[in-house]
Write a protein that holds these residues in place. Sequence first.
Motif, mmCIF file in Angstrom:
data_model
loop_
_atom_site.group_PDB
_atom_site.id
_atom_site.type_symbol
_atom_site.label_atom_id
_atom_site.label_comp_id
_atom_site.label_asym_id
_atom_site.label_seq_id
_atom_site.Cartn_x
_atom_site.Cartn_y
_atom_site.Cartn_z
ATOM 1 N N THR A 73 -23.712 35.708 -13.072
ATOM 2 C CA THR A 73 -23.353 36.551 -12.153
ATOM 3 C C THR A 73 -23.958 38.011 -11.372
ATOM 4 N N ASP A 74 -23.844 37.893 -10.171
ATOM 5 C CA ASP A 74 -24.240 39.515 -9.092
ATOM 6 C C ASP A 74 -23.401 40.509 -8.560
ATOM 7 N N GLY A 80 -19.590 40.844 -6.008
ATOM 8 C CA GLY A 80 -19.396 40.224 -6.787
ATOM 9 C C GLY A 80 -19.250 38.538 -6.526
ATOM 10 N N THR A 81 -20.781 37.835 -6.574
ATOM 11 C CA THR A 81 -21.152 35.997 -5.517
ATOM 12 C C THR A 81 -22.000 36.574 -6.781
ATOM 13 N N GLY A 113 -24.515 32.609 -3.604
ATOM 14 C CA GLY A 113 -23.255 33.661 -2.811
ATOM 15 C C GLY A 113 -22.549 33.059 -3.061
ATOM 16 N N PHE A 114 -21.541 32.313 -3.675
ATOM 17 C CA PHE A 114 -20.086 32.302 -3.275
ATOM 18 C C PHE A 114 -19.388 33.251 -4.290
ATOM 19 N N SER A 115 -18.697 33.026 -3.587
ATOM 20 C CA SER A 115 -17.492 34.995 -4.951
ATOM 21 C C SER A 115 -16.844 33.982 -5.627
ATOM 22 N N LEU A 116 -16.994 35.472 -7.165
ATOM 23 C CA LEU A 116 -17.070 35.477 -7.982
ATOM 24 C C LEU A 116 -15.460 35.304 -8.168
#
Length: 325
Positions: A73-74, A80-81, A113-116
């Motif tokens: 996670t980032d 929040g990706t 790069g997907f939303s968490l």
Amino acid sequence: MPDRCEVLPGDSVVARRGGGLLWVDAPGSPALVAALHACLGVAGPGADRVLAAVASQVMTLGNGGASFAIVLTDSAQGTGTGVALWSGKGQPAVDGVPVSGSSVDGGCTLAAGFSLGQTLYVGPGQAAPQMPPGVAFDLQDGTVPGSGAMLHLAAPAPAAAAPQPAAAPAQQSFAASSDAGFGAPAAAAPSSSQARPDSGEQTAFWRPDAPSAPLLRFDDGMVVTIDEDLVLGRRPDNHELVAAGTARPVPIADTQNVLSSAHAAIQRAGREVSLVDLGSLNGTHVAGPEATEWTQLEPGVAHPLSDGDRLLLGWTVITFEQPQD
């Protein structure tokens, strides 16, 4: 920012380091487990390239029979990706919806790069339902057996209230795995007065004053100097070598009892350092820096160590470092 991680009961492996989450079912493939554990130390831009490189080696490392799902996670600056890699039965999901990605070498799927969202799941198949209190294990940091895990993400703090970023740590350890924690990014080095932890349920460590002595570098970034013989294990204090005063005990955190009380010994003879299995229940393994397979040691037979060798005790991976003259 990661908050609570619920691990569902099971016999596979779940690991958490900071915002990194891993589920892996790879019987007979500790090299694959170690490689995936190492990825838990990677985050932010470029993490997808690291995972893609690992994916290209999965068939070799895992002998084609492994299932896993790893998510990095980032959440810096509230973005929040996440970046994820999975294979076999492994599947990450966000808020109950499976993450979609693209196929990469090794039969894996990669997404970046997907939303968490609010909850992040790793494990086999669809996201598991909410577990009743007392059934799921709350993993703060480290490695435990489990059939999957659900990471509940706290809402990011408002930008105005965000603290100023601290100076980057001098070094992070990206080495592979342990019950003591596939540690979160290392905190400030302990002072000499905090050299040894009081509890046998923590990994014992202290920072060397000089680089002349060989080192054992645990996967959580902590360091043990080899300035005398050592006995490593879950509770090594009562071993005969320690009782006789000829070796120093190094307790390793092990909440799942995969380590023996006195698992292995480190012996010094001049500059030569050897690893000896002390008749451990689950065996002691060693691998060279470039090796993709572990070699199990015969109990009681000393194995000379070279710089960069990796030691596997239970789920704990330790790197041996021999300073150059």
